[in-house]
Design a protein around this motif. Structure first.
Motif, PDB file in Angstrom:
ATOM      1  N   ALA A 180      24.892  -0.223  -5.963  1.00  0.00           N
ATOM      2  CA  ALA A 180      23.643  -0.764  -5.446  1.00  0.00           C
ATOM      3  C   ALA A 180      22.529   0.266  -5.421  1.00  0.00           C
ATOM      4  O   ALA A 180      21.346  -0.090  -5.398  1.00  0.00           O
ATOM      5  CB  ALA A 180      23.862  -1.318  -4.035  1.00  0.00           C
ATOM      6  N   THR A 181      22.899   1.546  -5.446  1.00  0.00           N
ATOM      7  CA  THR A 181      21.920   2.627  -5.282  1.00  0.00           C
ATOM      8  C   THR A 181      21.418   3.175  -6.603  1.00  0.00           C
ATOM      9  O   THR A 181      20.263   3.599  -6.709  1.00  0.00           O
ATOM     10  CB  THR A 181      22.530   3.764  -4.445  1.00  0.00           C
ATOM     11  N   VAL A 182      22.253   3.178  -7.647  1.00  0.00           N
ATOM     12  CA  VAL A 182      21.864   3.829  -8.898  1.00  0.00           C
ATOM     13  C   VAL A 182      20.579   3.257  -9.504  1.00  0.00           C
ATOM     14  O   VAL A 182      19.799   4.006 -10.111  1.00  0.00           O
ATOM     15  CB  VAL A 182      23.036   3.811  -9.908  1.00  0.00           C
ATOM     16  N   PRO A 183      20.243   1.964  -9.343  1.00  0.00           N
ATOM     17  CA  PRO A 183      18.971   1.495  -9.902  1.00  0.00           C
ATOM     18  C   PRO A 183      17.745   2.175  -9.295  1.00  0.00           C
ATOM     19  O   PRO A 183      16.672   2.180  -9.918  1.00  0.00           O
ATOM     20  CB  PRO A 183      18.973  -0.010  -9.595  1.00  0.00           C
ATOM     21  N   LEU A 184      17.905   2.761  -8.125  1.00  0.00           N
ATOM     22  CA  LEU A 184      16.760   3.430  -7.510  1.00  0.00           C
ATOM     23  C   LEU A 184      16.275   4.616  -8.332  1.00  0.00           C
ATOM     24  O   LEU A 184      15.115   5.025  -8.223  1.00  0.00           O
ATOM     25  CB  LEU A 184      17.108   3.894  -6.093  1.00  0.00           C
ATOM     26  N   THR A 185      17.140   5.183  -9.187  1.00  0.00           N
ATOM     27  CA  THR A 185      16.764   6.378  -9.937  1.00  0.00           C
ATOM     28  C   THR A 185      15.720   6.099 -11.015  1.00  0.00           C
ATOM     29  O   THR A 185      15.085   7.041 -11.511  1.00  0.00           O
ATOM     30  CB  THR A 185      17.998   7.040 -10.571  1.00  0.00           C
ATOM     31  N   ASP A 186      15.539   4.844 -11.392  1.00  0.00           N
ATOM     32  CA  ASP A 186      14.469   4.465 -12.327  1.00  0.00           C
ATOM     33  C   ASP A 186      13.832   3.156 -11.906  1.00  0.00           C
ATOM     34  O   ASP A 186      12.636   3.090 -11.649  1.00  0.00           O
ATOM     35  CB  ASP A 186      15.006   4.361 -13.754  1.00  0.00           C
ATOM     36  N   ALA A 187      14.620   2.096 -11.789  1.00  0.00           N
ATOM     37  CA  ALA A 187      14.080   0.790 -11.410  1.00  0.00           C
ATOM     38  C   ALA A 187      13.434   0.828 -10.035  1.00  0.00           C
ATOM     39  O   ALA A 187      12.576  -0.012  -9.720  1.00  0.00           O
ATOM     40  CB  ALA A 187      15.180  -0.264 -11.441  1.00  0.00           C
ATOM     41  N   GLY A 188      13.819   1.791  -9.202  1.00  0.00           N
ATOM     42  CA  GLY A 188      13.151   1.993  -7.927  1.00  0.00           C
ATOM     43  C   GLY A 188      12.104   3.084  -7.988  1.00  0.00           C
ATOM     44  O   GLY A 188      10.980   2.921  -7.510  1.00  0.00           O
ATOM     45  N   LEU A 189      12.455   4.208  -8.613  1.00  0.00           N
ATOM     46  CA  LEU A 189      11.566   5.366  -8.619  1.00  0.00           C
ATOM     47  C   LEU A 189      10.269   5.096  -9.374  1.00  0.00           C
ATOM     48  O   LEU A 189       9.189   5.498  -8.929  1.00  0.00           O
ATOM     49  CB  LEU A 189      12.292   6.563  -9.234  1.00  0.00           C
ATOM     50  N   THR A 190      10.354   4.414 -10.494  1.00  0.00           N
ATOM     51  CA  THR A 190       9.152   4.166 -11.289  1.00  0.00           C
ATOM     52  C   THR A 190       8.142   3.291 -10.552  1.00  0.00           C
ATOM     53  O   THR A 190       6.964   3.651 -10.456  1.00  0.00           O
ATOM     54  CB  THR A 190       9.536   3.574 -12.659  1.00  0.00           C
ATOM     55  N   PRO A 191       8.533   2.129 -10.004  1.00  0.00           N
ATOM     56  CA  PRO A 191       7.546   1.364  -9.231  1.00  0.00           C
ATOM     57  C   PRO A 191       7.112   2.051  -7.947  1.00  0.00           C
ATOM     58  O   PRO A 191       5.960   1.915  -7.531  1.00  0.00           O
ATOM     59  CB  PRO A 191       8.257   0.036  -8.952  1.00  0.00           C
ATOM     60  N   TYR A 192       8.011   2.804  -7.312  1.00  0.00           N
ATOM     61  CA  TYR A 192       7.627   3.508  -6.083  1.00  0.00           C
ATOM     62  C   TYR A 192       6.504   4.496  -6.364  1.00  0.00           C
ATOM     63  O   TYR A 192       5.506   4.556  -5.634  1.00  0.00           O
ATOM     64  CB  TYR A 192       8.852   4.222  -5.515  1.00  0.00           C
ATOM     65  N   HIS A 193       6.655   5.269  -7.435  1.00  0.00           N
ATOM     66  CA  HIS A 193       5.600   6.212  -7.821  1.00  0.00           C
ATOM     67  C   HIS A 193       4.300   5.473  -8.136  1.00  0.00           C
ATOM     68  O   HIS A 193       3.216   5.907  -7.715  1.00  0.00           O
ATOM     69  CB  HIS A 193       6.069   7.003  -9.038  1.00  0.00           C
ATOM     70  N   ALA A 194       4.399   4.372  -8.854  1.00  0.00           N
ATOM     71  CA  ALA A 194       3.201   3.615  -9.218  1.00  0.00           C
ATOM     72  C   ALA A 194       2.500   3.035  -7.998  1.00  0.00           C
ATOM     73  O   ALA A 194       1.264   3.019  -7.924  1.00  0.00           O
ATOM     74  CB  ALA A 194       3.582   2.499 -10.193  1.00  0.00           C
ATOM     75  N   ILE A 195       3.267   2.563  -7.040  1.00  0.00           N
ATOM     76  CA  ILE A 195       2.692   1.943  -5.846  1.00  0.00           C
ATOM     77  C   ILE A 195       2.102   2.988  -4.908  1.00  0.00           C
ATOM     78  O   ILE A 195       1.004   2.796  -4.361  1.00  0.00           O
ATOM     79  CB  ILE A 195       3.768   1.106  -5.120  1.00  0.00           C
ATOM     80  N   LYS A 196       2.804   4.108  -4.712  1.00  0.00           N
ATOM     81  CA  LYS A 196       2.338   5.120  -3.757  1.00  0.00           C
ATOM     82  C   LYS A 196       0.928   5.614  -4.071  1.00  0.00           C
ATOM     83  O   LYS A 196       0.125   5.824  -3.157  1.00  0.00           O
ATOM     84  CB  LYS A 196       3.305   6.305  -3.743  1.00  0.00           C
ATOM     85  N   ARG A 197       0.634   5.778  -5.353  1.00  0.00           N
ATOM     86  CA  ARG A 197      -0.673   6.321  -5.730  1.00  0.00           C
ATOM     87  C   ARG A 197      -1.803   5.348  -5.437  1.00  0.00           C
ATOM     88  O   ARG A 197      -2.975   5.742  -5.462  1.00  0.00           O
ATOM     89  CB  ARG A 197      -0.680   6.718  -7.208  1.00  0.00           C
ATOM     90  N   SER A 198      -1.476   4.087  -5.148  1.00  0.00           N
ATOM     91  CA  SER A 198      -2.502   3.067  -4.908  1.00  0.00           C
ATOM     92  C   SER A 198      -2.461   2.483  -3.503  1.00  0.00           C
ATOM     93  O   SER A 198      -3.197   1.544  -3.205  1.00  0.00           O
ATOM     94  CB  SER A 198      -2.343   1.925  -5.929  1.00  0.00           C
TER      95      SER A 198
END
Length: 346
Positions: free
Chosen positions: A147-165
């Motif tokens: 359940a956690t491994v998707p966070l390394t891309d499927a989570g990290l990529t949108p998180y980075h995109a959202i944080k900046r906005s």
């Protein structure tokens, strides 16, 4: 050991038998507990020979989780038996961006020939994998690696995109998510947790829109020729403060630009193709709208995501496959029939 490798340009990946690796100086050997399948894999495997630069055979998998089983000479700070996920966008570790944990934007990676696992270096779709440095490992404690491994891309990529906005997502504002699959459904959950914005999700059929509602979207709209009009009916003349396009084909980019408001952020995350583009300029785009295409996220942001996972923030949809049937996961990915993220469990 077994691995899933891309071996021939234009062909499907295949299950192979390769030698179990041993860690060299500074390296860490993981026994893989879970590995994610991503559209980026499908994208590179569809590149023509003159554009493919990732080497053959390539062990796929840039989303990895595992248990530390051996370390090379000089490695300290990580114990045998530690359960970890792998930070994928490896950098030099010393340039200005890397010093901030932003190895995704390393200024020397190309010069030094540093490539991410599964995207040049041997990846996580195998029984064991080598990680080049312990700094690229984030302990996950008792979290379920599948359940956690998707966070390394499927989570990290949108998180980075959202944080900046986030500073643009005030109460009463709207965030639009185009594409509700592996990355998009995590983005919806992040937006609901991190911001007061109304979340509008777009996708191509009612089943996908219902999925978007289940993970938190306030509104769900078909991504068709009427999408701009229908989203604008929700946002009014203000338009969206943030648009996240997780598809990246010309029709979705056109929708993104069509629903964006003044001083908004349009973030094109998906890599649908290389020829799609956003029309930007006076009279072509909303005043002060910023259009960007980010890449992955920082090491510190992955640590933040793991902390959020410990708080129970995420409900990530995964479909499990074994290494033996992992090629079918790629077929399902290409066909668009996966619900959420495909995860290979060796």
């Amino acid at each position: 050991m077994k691995a899933i490798q891309y071996t021939t340009i234009g062909a499907e990946p295949e299950v192979t038998e390769i030698e179990k690796p041993s860690p060299g100086p500074g390296e860490v050997l993981l026994k893989v507990t879970a590995a994610g399948v991503c559209h980026s894999d499908d994208f590179i495997m569809n590149l023509p020979e003159d554009q493919y630069v990732y080497g053959l055979p390539l062990t796929l998998g840039h989303e990895g989780a595992g248990t530390v089983v051996e370390v090379g000479a000089g490695v300290s700070g990580i114990d045998i038996g530690t359960n970890v996920v792998v930070y994928g966008p490896w950098g030099c570790g010393t340039c200005w961006h890397c010093s901030r944990g932003e190895e995704n934007y390393c200024s020397r990676a190309s010069e030094l020939g540093i490539t991410p696992p599964g995207l040049g270096s041997p990846g996580a779709l195998a029984e064991y994998m080598i990680v080049d440095s312990p700094r690229h490992l984030v302990p996950i404690g008792d979290l379920d690696p599948v359940a956690t491994v998707p966070l390394t891309d499927a989570g990290l990529t949108p998180y980075h995109a959202i944080k900046r906005s986030l500073h643009k997502l005030r109460g009463g504002s709207t965030a639009v998510v185009i594409g509700t699959g592996g990355l998009g459904h995590v983005a919806i959950q992040l937006l609901r947790h991190l911001s007061p914005a109304r979340v509008v999700a777009l996708d191509v059929n009612d089943e996908k829109l219902q999925f978007a509602r289940e993970v938190g979207a306030h509104e769900a709209v078909l991504s068709d020729k009427s999408a701009v009009e229908n989203v604008r009916a929700i946002t009014g003349s203000e338009g969206a403060a943030l648009v996240l396009d997780f598809v990246g084909y010309q029709p979705t980019i056109d929708i993104a630009m069509g629903v964006a408001g003044v001083a908004s952020d349009v973030t094109i995350v998906g890599i649908g193709d290389f020829i799609a583009h956003a029309k930007v300029g006076f009279g072509q785009s909303p005043y002060e709208a910023a259009v960007t295409s980010p890449y992955w996220g920082s090491r510190s942001e992955l640590i933040e995501l793991i902390d959020l996972a410990h708080q129970g923030v995420f409900d990530i949809a995964v479909e499990r496959f074994t290494l033996d049937d992992g090629v079918e996961a790629y077929r399902r990915l290409a066909a668009g029939t996966l619900r959420g993220r495909a995860v290979i469990v060796p």
